[in-house]
Design an enzyme around this catalytic site. Structure first.
Site, PDB file in Angstrom:
ATOM      1  N   VAL A   1       1.444  -7.469   5.401  1.00 59.54           N
ATOM      2  CA  VAL A   1       2.179  -7.133   4.182  1.00 59.54           C
ATOM      3  C   VAL A   1       1.359  -6.111   3.413  1.00 59.54           C
ATOM      4  O   VAL A   1       0.136  -6.058   3.540  1.00 59.54           O
ATOM      5  CB  VAL A   1       2.445  -8.375   3.296  1.00 59.54           C
ATOM      6  CG1 VAL A   1       3.497  -9.264   3.933  1.00 59.54           C
ATOM      7  CG2 VAL A   1       1.174  -9.143   3.020  1.00 59.54           C
ATOM      8  N   SER A   2       2.043  -5.287   2.624  1.00 56.76           N
ATOM      9  CA  SER A   2       1.384  -4.166   1.958  1.00 56.76           C
ATOM     10  C   SER A   2       0.645  -4.546   0.688  1.00 56.76           C
ATOM     11  O   SER A   2      -0.283  -3.853   0.269  1.00 56.76           O
ATOM     12  CB  SER A   2       2.409  -3.068   1.643  1.00 56.76           C
ATOM     13  OG  SER A   2       3.005  -2.588   2.824  1.00 56.76           O
ATOM     14  N   THR A   3       1.075  -5.620   0.036  1.00 54.16           N
ATOM     15  CA  THR A   3       0.421  -6.032  -1.209  1.00 54.16           C
ATOM     16  C   THR A   3       0.015  -7.497  -1.118  1.00 54.16           C
ATOM     17  O   THR A   3       0.577  -8.274  -0.337  1.00 54.16           O
ATOM     18  CB  THR A   3       1.356  -5.866  -2.421  1.00 54.16           C
ATOM     19  OG1 THR A   3       2.418  -6.823  -2.329  1.00 54.16           O
ATOM     20  CG2 THR A   3       1.953  -4.458  -2.463  1.00 54.16           C
TER      21      THR A   3
END
Length: 209
Positions: free
Chosen positions: A10-12
């Site tokens: 996931v990016s964050t």
């Protein structure tokens, strides 16, 4: 003995990989063979746990992901990873691609690599045309720049490197950027486009054309 290697991302850090992990484990991946990057953008070339997942892959193994975009944001990213997998003799299984489970070990799934390669080549050609057009316009407008030093961005250096890979000479590309070839090499190495001094030989080989 071949095995399944799972990867989730996931990016964050506010996002959760729980759903990805559950789907990957349900696909038969052992928890010890599941690698997770939390809060790591797909645009980054280096992702710690993705690199570890690739290192764990051996001939005949399969990398399992939930969706194709877990490999990266751009087609070129995905193409590079596909080449990496092929080089290791490994396969790729995407649990949700077009609404279904796609495994490159199957005849239909093997088309995935071919499609990715075709899209990657098309993207490369489109970018090259844009770079060439940009350089041509800058060259035509050169007399109107007033002698002000140009600020060469990292993106321009990366695009110039792609032009060289496409057949342009290093000398001409450096000239179009308004810098010496030596400066271009230095900037390219700083961006990781040239690992070391030996990279000069790669770029200067086109001088024999």
């Amino acid at each position: 003995m071949t095995k399944l290697i799972g990867y989730a991302r996931v990016s964050t850090r506010q996002q959760s990989t729980d759903r990805q992990q559950a789907d990957i484990l349900a696909a038969g991946v052992r928890r010890d063979d599941l690698y997770v990057d939390q809060g790591v953008s797909g645009a980054r070339a280096t992702r710690p746990h993705f690199d570890r997942a690739l290192d764990a892959l051996e001939d005949g193994d399969t990398l399992v992901i939930t969706t194709l975009d877990r490999l990266g944001r751009s087609t070129q990213n995905m193409l590079d990873f596909a080449k990496e997998l092929r080089g290791r003799g490994a396969g790729l299984r995407v649990l949700n691609l077009g609404g279904g489970d796609v495994d490159t070990a199957t005849p239909m799934g093997s088309m995935l690599f071919t499609i990715m390669a075709a899209l990657g080549q098309m993207e490369h050609e489109i970018k090259r045309e844009r770079v060439v057009d940009s350089i041509t316009k800058r060259r035509a407008a050169g007399k109107d720049l007033g002698g002000r030093p140009r600020i060469i961005t990292d993106s321009q250096v990366r695009n110039a490197r792609r032009l060289i890979e496409g057949g342009e000479t290093a000398a001409q590309v450096a000239l179009d950027l308004g810098m010496s070839r030596a400066t271009f090499y230095r900037r390219a190495r700083a961006l990781g486009l040239l690992p070391d001094q030996s990279g000069d030989e790669t770029l200067t080989s086109d001088n024999t054309k």
